[in-house]
Scaffold this active site. Structure first.
Site, PDB file in Angstrom:
ATOM      1  N   SER A 218      19.399 -85.360 -73.289  1.00  0.00           N
ATOM      2  CA  SER A 218      19.202 -85.470 -74.297  1.00  0.00           C
ATOM      3  C   SER A 218      18.766 -86.222 -75.622  1.00  0.00           C
ATOM      4  O   SER A 218      18.281 -86.965 -75.708  1.00  0.00           O
ATOM      5  CB  SER A 218      21.044 -86.022 -75.020  1.00  0.00           C
ATOM      6  OG  SER A 218      21.129 -86.098 -76.283  1.00  0.00           O
TER       7      SER A 218
ATOM      8  N   LYS B 222      32.819 -76.049 -85.433  1.00  0.00           N
ATOM      9  CA  LYS B 222      32.632 -76.682 -84.893  1.00  0.00           C
ATOM     10  C   LYS B 222      31.863 -77.481 -85.615  1.00  0.00           C
ATOM     11  O   LYS B 222      30.807 -78.117 -86.938  1.00  0.00           O
ATOM     12  CB  LYS B 222      32.647 -76.808 -83.973  1.00  0.00           C
ATOM     13  CG  LYS B 222      31.379 -78.930 -83.052  1.00  0.00           C
ATOM     14  CD  LYS B 222      31.254 -77.826 -81.477  1.00  0.00           C
ATOM     15  CE  LYS B 222      31.454 -79.517 -81.443  1.00  0.00           C
ATOM     16  NZ  LYS B 222      29.492 -79.869 -81.631  1.00  0.00           N
TER      17      LYS B 222
ATOM     18  N   GLN C  26      19.018 -86.386 -77.813  1.00  0.00           N
ATOM     19  CA  GLN C  26      19.267 -87.024 -79.475  1.00  0.00           C
ATOM     20  C   GLN C  26      19.340 -88.663 -79.416  1.00  0.00           C
ATOM     21  O   GLN C  26      19.119 -89.084 -80.486  1.00  0.00           O
ATOM     22  CB  GLN C  26      20.838 -86.449 -79.393  1.00  0.00           C
ATOM     23  CG  GLN C  26      21.246 -85.379 -80.109  1.00  0.00           C
ATOM     24  CD  GLN C  26      22.260 -84.880 -79.966  1.00  0.00           C
ATOM     25  OE1 GLN C  26      23.195 -85.651 -79.438  1.00  0.00           O
ATOM     26  NE2 GLN C  26      22.959 -84.026 -81.032  1.00  0.00           N
TER      27      GLN C  26
ATOM     28  N   SER D 187      14.608 -79.777 -75.622  1.00  0.00           N
ATOM     29  CA  SER D 187      15.219 -80.103 -77.324  1.00  0.00           C
ATOM     30  C   SER D 187      13.913 -80.918 -78.605  1.00  0.00           C
ATOM     31  O   SER D 187      14.273 -81.063 -79.176  1.00  0.00           O
ATOM     32  CB  SER D 187      16.494 -80.018 -77.884  1.00  0.00           C
ATOM     33  OG  SER D 187      17.018 -80.192 -76.637  1.00  0.00           O
TER      34      SER D 187
ATOM     35  N   ARG E  86      21.429 -85.975 -89.416  1.00  0.00           N
ATOM     36  CA  ARG E  86      19.986 -86.199 -90.090  1.00  0.00           C
ATOM     37  C   ARG E  86      20.397 -87.293 -91.371  1.00  0.00           C
ATOM     38  O   ARG E  86      19.932 -87.987 -91.813  1.00  0.00           O
ATOM     39  CB  ARG E  86      18.913 -85.815 -89.781  1.00  0.00           C
ATOM     40  CG  ARG E  86      18.977 -85.691 -88.248  1.00  0.00           C
ATOM     41  CD  ARG E  86      17.889 -84.490 -87.553  1.00  0.00           C
ATOM     42  NE  ARG E  86      17.381 -84.576 -85.944  1.00  0.00           N
ATOM     43  CZ  ARG E  86      18.811 -83.702 -84.880  1.00  0.00           C
ATOM     44  NH1 ARG E  86      19.497 -83.374 -85.466  1.00  0.00           N
ATOM     45  NH2 ARG E  86      17.738 -84.208 -83.464  1.00  0.00           N
TER      46      ARG E  86
ATOM     47  N   GLU F 202      20.027 -74.367 -77.612  1.00  0.00           N
ATOM     48  CA  GLU F 202      21.505 -74.183 -77.768  1.00  0.00           C
ATOM     49  C   GLU F 202      21.313 -72.323 -78.045  1.00  0.00           C
ATOM     50  O   GLU F 202      22.734 -71.832 -78.127  1.00  0.00           O
ATOM     51  CB  GLU F 202      22.163 -74.915 -79.403  1.00  0.00           C
ATOM     52  CG  GLU F 202      20.409 -74.623 -80.250  1.00  0.00           C
ATOM     53  CD  GLU F 202      21.009 -75.538 -81.514  1.00  0.00           C
ATOM     54  OE1 GLU F 202      20.472 -75.154 -82.431  1.00  0.00           O
ATOM     55  OE2 GLU F 202      21.594 -76.802 -81.074  1.00  0.00           O
TER      56      GLU F 202
END
Length: 438
Positions: free
Chosen positions: A177, A418, A179, A206, A31, A321
């Site tokens: 999501s 990752k 996101q 989330s 971000r 997560e």
């Protein structure tokens, strides 16, 4: 290490006592990189995470014209940083490699709409399966032109940048999501009319990650109105450069803290923030419910295990997560567990519900997979191969189980790169009770 190679997860022979420093937050790093690339001047990010996902984000922003200089820690007491210099005009005529990074898939297409030419997006095979249709539709409604012929709403696709984006009001179903919302908030100030985002659809998961985006956008001098539930209004204007130190990644701390419960030991995570928008902060509550004692000390957050792990009934919609690690602990608990609100993680790096159930059951566990939840009954476990499906959080869950179950072999443990570089080196230092020297 090849994807087929097996790593012998070490079993603990005594309570673990260690202090662990985890690298910076992936979510905050990516971000911050986006905002810095859109700012009106150079920004400095201290202690950024350097992992596959964040390097892919840096590569994507460089492809669009931003300069990102890696500044090493050269002096005693100094910390490494990234110096980000935004482009005067974002450049098209380029390609972006997304790998399997969800933040790159969702955060960069809105930026590409501001570029002066076409930007093609492609990545790992899994990226072609992960959802992006709602974001594509929203960007089109805001004035973007996107070519996804042949596979609508999926990658690969090309954003035909026109040097700017109209923006304005848009409705989006972000139930798959959060996101999708964060992507529009991070870039919205650069749209001619700003952006007014309203979520429509199923339960929005989330939420802490959207709160993180809102906070960081505000810290960059942008006006955001989030007073109405599931609606966010970003006013157009300049994004100010920032100097920021990235917090430790609290979700990546999960397997290390879990080791304290599994072994009846004590693990301290250095520099745990007293206040944060990271959803991983809920580990303090969750691990306490599972039998740990968690408290802040001068060294960080310390969690002590009692030698017994309790079953739990948890809604993890905002912290999904953490599910692989919590499921691993639940498989070792003294009673049943129910992990709810997690159906959306079927669309993450893999179908995490199916993968968790298959792999724990493959070691003798009793996990029942439902559409939106997992039911976990304790059962005697045995060694065996724990497959990871190119999912970093499956790999760390296998390591947690291996502490208590001799003979667990984690396939493709390197996938942890990752978000957590050299996980095996850090894990070895944890078991040895020494500082990680990588």
């Amino acid at each position: 290490m090849s994807r087929d190679e097996l790593w012998d997860a070490p079993a603990a022979t005594e309570p673990i006592r260690a202090r662990v420093t985890v690298p910076g937050s992936k979510s905050a790093t990516n971000r911050a990189l986006v905002l810095a690339a859109l700012a009106e001047g150079p920004s400095t990010l201290y202690r950024p995470l350097r992992s596959r996902d964040t390097l892919l984000m840096a590569g994507a922003l460089r492809a669009l014209g931003a300069e990102i200089e890696d500044v090493p820690a050269t002096a005693a007491g100094a910390v490494a940083s990234w110096l980000v210099k935004p482009a005067e005009q974002l450049t098209g005529g380029t390609e972006v490699d997304m790998g399997a990074a969800g933040t790159v898939m969702r955060f960069v297409p809105p930026i590409a709409a501001l570029a002066d030419g076409p930007v093609r997006f492609d990545g790992d095979p899994r990226s072609h399966e992960r959802p992006v249709g709602p974001l594509v539709d929203a960007l089109r409604a805001l004035g973007a032109e996107i070519d996804d012929a042949g596979h609508p709403g999926h990658f690969p696709l090309t954003v035909l940048g026109r040097g700017g984006l109209r923006g304005g009001a848009v409705e989006i179903d972000a139930s798959a999501s959060s996101q999708f919302v964060s992507a529009l908030l991070l870039s919205g100030a650069r749209f001619a009319e700003g952006v007014d985002v309203r979520h429509v659809g199923g339960r929005l998961p989330s939420l802490p990650y959207i709160a993180m985006a809102v906070q960081m956008v505000r810290e960059a001098g942008v006006e955001v109105d989030d007073s109405e539930p599931e609606r966010w209004q970003v006013r157009p204007g300049a994004i100010k450069p920032v100097t920021q130190t990235i917090e430790p990644d609290l979700s990546n701390a999960a397997p290390f803290l879990a080791a304290a419960l599994v072994t009846g030991g004590a693990v301290t995570i250095a520099d745990w923030p007293r206040q944060t928008t990271q959803p991983g902060d809920r580990l303090r509550e969750i691990l306490t419910l599972m039998g740990a004692t968690c408290e802040f000390t001068e060294s960080g957050l310390e969690c002590r295990g009692s030698g017994t792990i309790h079953g739990v009934d948890l809604d993890l919609a905002d912290e999904a997560e953490l599910t692989p690690t919590i499921a691993a602990l639940a498989a070792l608990a003294d009673g049943p567990s129910r992990l709810r609100g997690i159906g959306h993680i079927r669309l993450h790096e893999t179908d995490r519900l199916a993968a968790i159930a298959a792999e724990i059951n493959g070691l003798g566990g009793r996990v029942k997979e439902l559409p939106e939840e997992l039911l976990i009954e304790p059962a005697p476990l045995h060694g065996g191969v724990f497959h990871t499906y190119e999912d970093h959080r499956l790999a760390t869950a296998g390591a947690v189980l291996g502490l208590a179950v001799p003979g667990v072999q984690v396939q493709d443990v390197a996938t942890t790169g990752k978000t957590l570089p050299d996980f095996t080196g850090r894990w070895a230092a944890l078991l040895a009770g020494t500082d990680y020297a990588g």
